[in-house]
Motif scaffolding. Structure first.
Motif, mmCIF file in Angstrom:
data_model
loop_
_atom_site.group_PDB
_atom_site.id
_atom_site.type_symbol
_atom_site.label_atom_id
_atom_site.label_comp_id
_atom_site.label_asym_id
_atom_site.label_seq_id
_atom_site.Cartn_x
_atom_site.Cartn_y
_atom_site.Cartn_z
ATOM 1 N N LYS A 10 9.590 5.063 -2.502
ATOM 2 C CA LYS A 10 9.754 4.243 -1.295
ATOM 3 C C LYS A 10 9.242 5.096 -0.141
ATOM 4 C CE LYS A 10 13.441 1.547 -3.088
ATOM 5 N NZ LYS A 10 14.186 0.399 -2.747
ATOM 6 N N LEU A 11 8.253 4.565 0.570
ATOM 7 C CA LEU A 11 7.569 5.332 1.606
ATOM 8 C C LEU A 11 7.635 4.653 2.953
ATOM 9 C CD1 LEU A 11 4.301 6.146 -0.376
ATOM 10 C CD2 LEU A 11 6.280 7.632 -0.076
ATOM 11 N N GLU A 12 7.666 5.489 3.996
ATOM 12 C CA GLU A 12 7.539 5.025 5.374
ATOM 13 C C GLU A 12 6.555 5.936 6.083
ATOM 14 O OE1 GLU A 12 10.982 4.276 7.746
ATOM 15 O OE2 GLU A 12 12.125 3.607 6.012
ATOM 16 N N PHE A 13 5.623 5.331 6.774
ATOM 17 C CA PHE A 13 4.672 6.058 7.600
ATOM 18 C C PHE A 13 4.930 5.620 9.037
ATOM 19 C CE2 PHE A 13 2.728 5.403 3.464
ATOM 20 C CZ PHE A 13 2.190 6.641 3.150
ATOM 21 N N ASP A 14 5.215 6.566 9.915
ATOM 22 C CA ASP A 14 5.473 6.271 11.331
ATOM 23 C C ASP A 14 4.733 7.288 12.191
ATOM 24 O OD1 ASP A 14 7.448 4.103 11.210
ATOM 25 O OD2 ASP A 14 8.710 5.598 10.244
ATOM 26 N N THR A 15 3.953 6.792 13.134
ATOM 27 C CA THR A 15 3.232 7.675 14.039
ATOM 28 C C THR A 15 2.782 6.885 15.263
ATOM 29 O OG1 THR A 15 1.398 9.221 14.276
ATOM 30 C CG2 THR A 15 0.995 7.279 12.929
ATOM 31 N N HIS A 16 2.539 7.592 16.320
ATOM 32 C CA HIS A 16 1.930 6.963 17.487
ATOM 33 C C HIS A 16 0.674 7.716 17.889
ATOM 34 C CE1 HIS A 16 4.833 3.837 18.328
ATOM 35 N NE2 HIS A 16 5.744 4.683 17.909
ATOM 36 N N GLY A 39 -2.428 7.953 -13.240
ATOM 37 C CA GLY A 39 -3.165 6.714 -13.057
ATOM 38 C C GLY A 39 -3.176 6.188 -11.633
ATOM 39 N N SER A 40 -3.811 5.040 -11.485
ATOM 40 C CA SER A 40 -3.931 4.388 -10.181
ATOM 41 C C SER A 40 -2.603 3.774 -9.773
ATOM 42 C CB SER A 40 -4.989 3.288 -10.235
ATOM 43 O OG SER A 40 -6.239 3.842 -10.560
ATOM 44 N N SER A 41 -2.309 3.884 -8.509
ATOM 45 C CA SER A 41 -1.037 3.374 -7.993
ATOM 46 C C SER A 41 -1.156 1.925 -7.541
ATOM 47 C CB SER A 41 -0.568 4.237 -6.823
ATOM 48 O OG SER A 41 -1.537 4.195 -5.784
ATOM 49 N N VAL A 42 0.007 1.298 -7.367
ATOM 50 C CA VAL A 42 0.096 -0.056 -6.816
ATOM 51 C C VAL A 42 0.997 0.012 -5.594
ATOM 52 C CG1 VAL A 42 0.883 -2.419 -7.222
ATOM 53 C CG2 VAL A 42 -0.232 -1.146 -9.062
ATOM 54 N N TRP A 43 0.501 -0.490 -4.465
ATOM 55 C CA TRP A 43 1.249 -0.489 -3.208
ATOM 56 C C TRP A 43 1.778 -1.888 -2.938
ATOM 57 C CZ3 TRP A 43 3.700 2.276 0.210
ATOM 58 C CH2 TRP A 43 3.923 1.798 1.495
ATOM 59 N N THR A 56 6.666 0.272 -1.303
ATOM 60 C CA THR A 56 6.915 0.999 -2.545
ATOM 61 C C THR A 56 5.589 1.281 -3.235
ATOM 62 O OG1 THR A 56 9.046 -0.087 -2.796
ATOM 63 C CG2 THR A 56 8.119 0.933 -4.761
ATOM 64 N N LEU A 57 5.411 2.532 -3.637
ATOM 65 C CA LEU A 57 4.230 2.975 -4.367
ATOM 66 C C LEU A 57 4.656 3.231 -5.806
ATOM 67 C CD1 LEU A 57 1.219 3.829 -3.960
ATOM 68 C CD2 LEU A 57 2.081 6.164 -3.701
ATOM 69 N N THR A 58 4.014 2.538 -6.759
ATOM 70 C CA THR A 58 4.372 2.650 -8.181
ATOM 71 C C THR A 58 3.154 3.107 -8.975
ATOM 72 O OG1 THR A 58 5.935 0.823 -7.912
ATOM 73 C CG2 THR A 58 5.323 1.402 -10.158
ATOM 74 N N PHE A 59 3.395 3.995 -9.934
ATOM 75 C CA PHE A 59 2.342 4.454 -10.844
ATOM 76 C C PHE A 59 2.590 3.838 -12.211
ATOM 77 C CE2 PHE A 59 2.156 7.370 -7.394
ATOM 78 C CZ PHE A 59 0.812 7.685 -7.281
ATOM 79 N N PRO A 60 1.514 3.439 -12.939
ATOM 80 C CA PRO A 60 1.666 2.660 -14.170
ATOM 81 C C PRO A 60 2.167 3.439 -15.385
ATOM 82 C CG PRO A 60 -0.641 3.126 -13.789
ATOM 83 C CD PRO A 60 0.111 3.623 -12.591
ATOM 84 N N ALA A 61 1.880 4.726 -15.457
ATOM 85 C CA ALA A 61 2.255 5.511 -16.636
ATOM 86 C C ALA A 61 3.658 6.090 -16.475
ATOM 87 C CB ALA A 61 1.251 6.639 -16.851
#
Length: 87
Positions: A10-16, A39-43, A56-61
């Motif tokens: 679970k990710l949060e990106f915050d910037t100004h 492997g390639s991720s899914v966002w 949420t960033l998930t990886f398949p393997a």
């Protein structure tokens, strides 16, 4: 993070200071201490752009029997970012 399960973050990106206009799936990678790539991720979350993103960033393997994993982002505001977890 658990061995035998797909890694999810679970990710949060915050910037100004910069625009968050990158494709998270393209810049993210997950490797273990042996160099195995998961492997390639899914966002699933906020689209590119703006100053605040979350999801949420998930990886398949599924994780194999590993001691640590490193989540890397190849390019955020001109820099590579890495985060490591000991399992």
């Amino acid at each position: 993070l658990k061995v035998g399960q797909k890694p999810q973050f679970k990710l949060e990106f915050d910037t100004h200071s910069v625009e968050l206009d990158f494709d998270i799936e393209k810049i993210a990678s997950l490797t273990d201490e042996m160099g195995k790539n998961y492997g390639s991720s899914v966002w699933e979350g906020s689209p590119a752009g703006g100053h605040h993103r979350s999801g949420t960033l998930t990886f398949p393997a599924s994780l194999s029997k590993v001691k640590s994993v490193t989540l890397s982002f190849s390019e955020i505001a001109g820099s590579k970012r890495e985060f490591t977890w000991q399992l």
